[in-house]
Write a protein that holds these residues in place. Structure first.
Motif, PDB file in Angstrom:
ATOM      1  N   VAL A  42       0.860  -1.183   0.000  1.00 45.07           N
ATOM      2  CA  VAL A  42       0.000   0.000   0.000  1.00 45.07           C
ATOM      3  C   VAL A  42       0.896   1.234   0.000  1.00 45.07           C
ATOM      4  N   SER A  43       0.728   2.070  -1.022  1.00 42.48           N
ATOM      5  CA  SER A  43       1.581   3.250  -1.175  1.00 42.48           C
ATOM      6  C   SER A  43       0.824   4.563  -0.999  1.00 42.48           C
ATOM      7  N   ALA A  44      -0.496   4.509  -0.893  1.00 43.63           N
ATOM      8  CA  ALA A  44      -1.304   5.699  -0.587  1.00 43.63           C
ATOM      9  C   ALA A  44      -2.544   5.241   0.153  1.00 43.63           C
ATOM     10  N   LEU A  45      -2.884   5.969   1.202  1.00 39.81           N
ATOM     11  CA  LEU A  45      -4.055   5.640   2.015  1.00 39.81           C
ATOM     12  C   LEU A  45      -5.342   5.827   1.230  1.00 39.81           C
ATOM     13  N   ALA A  46      -6.434   5.312   1.790  1.00 38.58           N
ATOM     14  CA  ALA A  46      -7.737   5.410   1.136  1.00 38.58           C
ATOM     15  C   ALA A  46      -8.055   6.853   0.758  1.00 38.58           C
ATOM     16  N   HIS A  47      -8.543   6.995  -0.456  1.00 36.53           N
ATOM     17  CA  HIS A  47      -8.909   8.306  -1.006  1.00 36.53           C
ATOM     18  C   HIS A  47     -10.046   8.085  -1.997  1.00 36.53           C
ATOM     19  N   PRO A  48     -10.728   9.160  -2.424  1.00 32.39           N
ATOM     20  CA  PRO A  48     -11.829   8.986  -3.372  1.00 32.39           C
ATOM     21  C   PRO A  48     -11.376   8.280  -4.652  1.00 32.39           C
ATOM     22  N   ASP A  49     -12.184   7.348  -5.105  1.00 30.48           N
ATOM     23  CA  ASP A  49     -11.925   6.614  -6.339  1.00 30.48           C
ATOM     24  C   ASP A  49     -12.177   7.556  -7.516  1.00 30.48           C
ATOM     25  N   SER A  50     -11.148   7.775  -8.321  1.00 30.76           N
ATOM     26  CA  SER A  50     -11.256   8.737  -9.429  1.00 30.76           C
ATOM     27  C   SER A  50     -12.116   8.238 -10.580  1.00 30.76           C
ATOM     28  N   THR A  51     -12.553   6.975 -10.538  1.00 31.65           N
ATOM     29  CA  THR A  51     -13.363   6.444 -11.639  1.00 31.65           C
ATOM     30  C   THR A  51     -14.851   6.662 -11.435  1.00 31.65           C
ATOM     31  N   THR A  52     -15.216   7.367 -10.353  1.00 33.23           N
ATOM     32  CA  THR A  52     -16.630   7.638 -10.105  1.00 33.23           C
ATOM     33  C   THR A  52     -16.792   8.977  -9.394  1.00 33.23           C
ATOM     34  N   ASP A  53     -17.948   9.590  -9.581  1.00 36.42           N
ATOM     35  CA  ASP A  53     -18.281  10.811  -8.842  1.00 36.42           C
ATOM     36  C   ASP A  53     -19.033  10.491  -7.556  1.00 36.42           C
ATOM     37  N   ASP A  54     -19.319   9.220  -7.326  1.00 33.46           N
ATOM     38  CA  ASP A  54     -20.058   8.794  -6.147  1.00 33.46           C
ATOM     39  C   ASP A  54     -19.126   8.821  -4.936  1.00 33.46           C
ATOM     40  N   PRO A  55     -19.415   9.657  -3.945  1.00 37.20           N
ATOM     41  CA  PRO A  55     -18.505   9.815  -2.805  1.00 37.20           C
ATOM     42  C   PRO A  55     -18.428   8.601  -1.878  1.00 37.20           C
ATOM     43  N   ASP A  63     -14.083   4.588  -2.198  1.00 38.88           N
ATOM     44  CA  ASP A  63     -12.686   4.940  -1.986  1.00 38.88           C
ATOM     45  C   ASP A  63     -11.799   3.841  -2.559  1.00 38.88           C
ATOM     46  N   CYS A  64     -10.519   4.147  -2.644  1.00 39.78           N
ATOM     47  CA  CYS A  64      -9.530   3.157  -3.052  1.00 39.78           C
ATOM     48  C   CYS A  64      -8.193   3.509  -2.414  1.00 39.78           C
ATOM     49  N   VAL A  65      -7.250   2.595  -2.478  1.00 35.02           N
ATOM     50  CA  VAL A  65      -5.883   2.841  -2.062  1.00 35.02           C
ATOM     51  C   VAL A  65      -4.999   2.744  -3.297  1.00 35.02           C
ATOM     52  N   ASP A  66      -3.767   3.180  -3.180  1.00 35.56           N
ATOM     53  CA  ASP A  66      -2.786   2.962  -4.236  1.00 35.56           C
ATOM     54  C   ASP A  66      -1.877   1.834  -3.786  1.00 35.56           C
ATOM     55  N   ILE A  67      -1.478   0.994  -4.742  1.00 41.90           N
ATOM     56  CA  ILE A  67      -0.551  -0.096  -4.439  1.00 41.90           C
ATOM     57  C   ILE A  67       0.581  -0.100  -5.459  1.00 41.90           C
ATOM     58  N   LYS A  68       1.734  -0.598  -5.019  1.00 44.45           N
ATOM     59  CA  LYS A  68       2.868  -0.762  -5.930  1.00 44.45           C
ATOM     60  C   LYS A  68       3.391  -2.189  -5.799  1.00 44.45           C
ATOM     61  N   ALA A  69       3.958  -2.701  -6.873  1.00 39.51           N
ATOM     62  CA  ALA A  69       4.492  -4.058  -6.879  1.00 39.51           C
ATOM     63  C   ALA A  69       5.749  -4.126  -6.018  1.00 39.51           C
ATOM     64  N   VAL A  70       5.865  -5.202  -5.259  1.00 35.30           N
ATOM     65  CA  VAL A  70       7.067  -5.475  -4.471  1.00 35.30           C
ATOM     66  C   VAL A  70       7.885  -6.556  -5.158  1.00 35.30           C
ATOM     67  N   GLY A  71       7.234  -7.652  -5.549  1.00 35.51           N
ATOM     68  CA  GLY A  71       7.944  -8.723  -6.237  1.00 35.51           C
ATOM     69  C   GLY A  71       7.038  -9.873  -6.589  1.00 35.51           C
ATOM     70  N   PRO A  72       7.464 -10.667  -7.578  1.00 34.26           N
ATOM     71  CA  PRO A  72       6.665 -11.807  -8.022  1.00 34.26           C
ATOM     72  C   PRO A  72       6.913 -13.042  -7.163  1.00 34.26           C
ATOM     73  N   PHE A  73       5.994 -13.963  -7.227  1.00 34.37           N
ATOM     74  CA  PHE A  73       6.194 -15.280  -6.643  1.00 34.37           C
ATOM     75  C   PHE A  73       7.053 -16.095  -7.615  1.00 34.37           C
ATOM     76  N   ALA A  74       7.970 -16.891  -7.092  1.00 30.61           N
ATOM     77  CA  ALA A  74       8.755 -17.797  -7.934  1.00 30.61           C
ATOM     78  C   ALA A  74       7.826 -18.817  -8.585  1.00 30.61           C
TER      79      ALA A  74
END
Length: 139
Positions: free
Chosen positions: A66-79, A82-93
């Motif tokens: 998780v790289s950003a806390l919950a915030h309004p989802d930009s894909t909707t105007d419905d308040p 919410d969503c969070v931002d995530i970034k990849a850490v690594g793949p499973f072998a």
């Protein structure tokens, strides 16, 4: 730190697309389930999550953070959404399939086993450790 599982259809948003976003990460948008949204509202920076390909693959393929806390989802105007931002850490072998998870009695109480439709779900420390070992992931 808490642990989570993020489900995505690989033809909609794949592990490779997540990795390509790099350090910037990506918002985990489009979630329209109250329980999944509430799970995202509980997340803290640095929490880790499994990236799970649903549909045909049905497997944990990598780890995100998780790289950003919950915030309004930009894909909707419905308040309400919410969503969070995530970034990849690594793949499973080795991807860990739903069948692998269901076959392990230590994972019988996992949300993924009991409510496989929930798109964002909590994972216990014990479940996290078992699945990371199964997939050959260490961070």
């Amino acid at each position: 730190m808490r642990y989570w599982l993020f489900k995505s259809e690989p033809n909609t948003w794949s592990w490779d697309q997540q990795v390509a976003r790099g350090e910037a990460g990506e918002q985990w948008d489009g979630v329209r389930n109250y329980q999944a949204r509430n799970n995202m509202r509980e997340m803290q920076l640095g929490d880790r999550g499994f990236f799970y390909h649903s549909l045909s693959e049905k497997a944990v393929v990598g780890v995100v953070e998780v790289s950003a806390l919950a915030h309004p989802d930009s894909t909707t105007d419905d308040p309400r959404w919410d969503c969070v931002d995530i970034k990849a850490v690594g793949p499973f072998a080795t991807p860990v399939t739903l069948a692998d998870i269901k076959a392990d009695p230590r994972l019988s109480d996992m949300v993924l086993v009991k409510n496989s439709r929930l798109s964002v779900q909590p994972v216990t420390q014990a479940e996290w450790d078992i699945i990371c070992a199964m997939g050959g992931f260490s961070a």
